[in-house]
Design an enzyme around this catalytic site. Structure first.
Site, PDB file in Angstrom:
ATOM      1  N   LEU A  77      84.960  73.562  64.518  1.00 17.40           N
ATOM      2  CA  LEU A  77      84.283  74.175  63.061  1.00 17.40           C
ATOM      3  C   LEU A  77      83.232  73.362  62.563  1.00 17.40           C
ATOM      4  O   LEU A  77      82.735  73.497  61.241  1.00 17.40           O
ATOM      5  CB  LEU A  77      85.478  74.019  62.192  1.00 17.40           C
ATOM      6  CG  LEU A  77      86.812  75.252  62.559  1.00 17.40           C
ATOM      7  CD1 LEU A  77      87.904  74.753  61.578  1.00 17.40           C
ATOM      8  CD2 LEU A  77      86.489  76.488  62.861  1.00 17.40           C
ATOM      9  N   CYS A  78      82.702  72.626  63.351  1.00 18.70           N
ATOM     10  CA  CYS A  78      81.551  71.657  62.939  1.00 18.70           C
ATOM     11  C   CYS A  78      80.260  72.664  63.072  1.00 18.70           C
ATOM     12  O   CYS A  78      79.915  73.328  63.935  1.00 18.70           O
ATOM     13  CB  CYS A  78      81.338  70.640  64.014  1.00 18.70           C
ATOM     14  SG  CYS A  78      80.056  69.221  63.430  1.00 18.70           S
ATOM     15  N   HIS A  79      79.309  72.632  62.095  1.00 17.05           N
ATOM     16  CA  HIS A  79      77.990  73.198  61.888  1.00 17.05           C
ATOM     17  C   HIS A  79      76.995  72.678  62.954  1.00 17.05           C
ATOM     18  O   HIS A  79      76.728  71.458  62.940  1.00 17.05           O
ATOM     19  CB  HIS A  79      77.234  73.217  60.445  1.00 17.05           C
ATOM     20  CG  HIS A  79      78.384  74.148  59.501  1.00 17.05           C
ATOM     21  ND1 HIS A  79      79.481  73.731  58.917  1.00 17.05           N
ATOM     22  CD2 HIS A  79      78.275  75.391  59.078  1.00 17.05           C
ATOM     23  CE1 HIS A  79      79.943  74.468  58.111  1.00 17.05           C
ATOM     24  NE2 HIS A  79      79.169  75.615  58.243  1.00 17.05           N
ATOM     25  N   MET A 115      80.273  63.856  61.314  1.00 15.66           N
ATOM     26  CA  MET A 115      80.738  64.165  62.616  1.00 15.66           C
ATOM     27  C   MET A 115      79.790  63.738  64.027  1.00 15.66           C
ATOM     28  O   MET A 115      80.184  63.054  64.881  1.00 15.66           O
ATOM     29  CB  MET A 115      81.137  65.444  62.639  1.00 15.66           C
ATOM     30  CG  MET A 115      82.380  65.811  61.826  1.00 15.66           C
ATOM     31  SD  MET A 115      83.683  64.784  61.950  1.00 15.66           S
ATOM     32  CE  MET A 115      84.300  64.932  63.390  1.00 15.66           C
ATOM     33  N   GLU A 116      78.405  64.012  63.682  1.00 14.81           N
ATOM     34  CA  GLU A 116      77.408  63.726  64.497  1.00 14.81           C
ATOM     35  C   GLU A 116      77.331  62.069  64.928  1.00 14.81           C
ATOM     36  O   GLU A 116      77.192  61.733  66.048  1.00 14.81           O
ATOM     37  CB  GLU A 116      76.159  64.088  64.278  1.00 14.81           C
ATOM     38  CG  GLU A 116      75.900  65.695  64.306  1.00 14.81           C
ATOM     39  CD  GLU A 116      76.812  66.475  63.206  1.00 14.81           C
ATOM     40  OE1 GLU A 116      76.706  67.521  63.328  1.00 14.81           O
ATOM     41  OE2 GLU A 116      77.283  65.841  62.271  1.00 14.81           O
ATOM     42  N   ASP A 130      83.225  54.326  81.310  1.00 15.15           N
ATOM     43  CA  ASP A 130      82.950  55.140  82.631  1.00 15.15           C
ATOM     44  C   ASP A 130      82.276  54.269  83.606  1.00 15.15           C
ATOM     45  O   ASP A 130      82.377  54.220  84.716  1.00 15.15           O
ATOM     46  CB  ASP A 130      82.337  56.548  82.120  1.00 15.15           C
ATOM     47  CG  ASP A 130      82.230  57.030  83.755  1.00 15.15           C
ATOM     48  OD1 ASP A 130      83.309  57.414  84.478  1.00 15.15           O
ATOM     49  OD2 ASP A 130      81.095  57.477  83.867  1.00 15.15           O
TER      50      ASP A 130
END
Length: 165
Positions: A77-79, A115-116, A130
């Site tokens: 739901l992130c733009h 969020m970014e 990793d």
């Protein structure tokens, strides 16, 4: 009918993308942090640049920047946002046997970039994991959080405590 303060649910309690169309376009910024703890020998390989996979921190930095630009593809739901700047700092903290990451993301838009910044931080740290897992499977990613955000109607927010750097 839902009375939830969570904005990603409509009145019927269904998940939806928030309409930001009426929000003001402002300068927005978010700063996040996190770290990955490891064996001292693993950190020594990273710092010396002798890890057989190459420049661990350089690759992790690029991975984090790339991840910030893909956040809307990962978080349902992130733009999608036009990111104007990403700065990702990775610091070896030999006394704590960890790599500390701090990420700043900026945009001019109608919604924030928290969020970014969080995604960039997580992916940078996951990339370190990793690249080093063959020599240290016990690494731990920890402390990923928002430190501050600015812009928009809610203005500036800053965490009241901070991890020592």
């Amino acid at each position: 009918m839902s009375n939830s303060p969570l904005t990603h649910f409509n009145a019927a309690g269904e998940a939806h993308m928030v309409d930001v169309g009426d929000k003001a376009i402002t300068q927005r910024q978010a700063v996040c942090e996190g770290y990955i703890e490891m064996q001292p020998e693993t950190l020594a390989l990273i710092v010396a640049g002798t890890h057989k996979k190459g420049d661990v921190l350089g690759i992790a930095r690029i991975a984090g920047i790339m991840a910030s630009k893909k956040t809307a593809d990962l978080i349902p739901l992130c733009h999608p946002l036009p990111i104007s700047h990403v700065e990702l700092s990775l610091q070896a903290q030999t006394d704590l046997s960890r790599v500390y990451c701090q990420t700043t993301v900026k945009t001019t838009g109608q919604t924030g970039v928290e969020m970014e910044a969080l995604t960039a931080t997580q992916i940078a740290l996951l990339t370190i994991y990793d690249m080093c897992k063959a020599v240290d499977r016990g690494m731990v990613i920890n402390g990923v959080r928002l430190l501050e955000k600015s812009g928009g109607k809610s203005g500036k927010w800053r965490v009241t405590d901070h991890y020592p750097e």
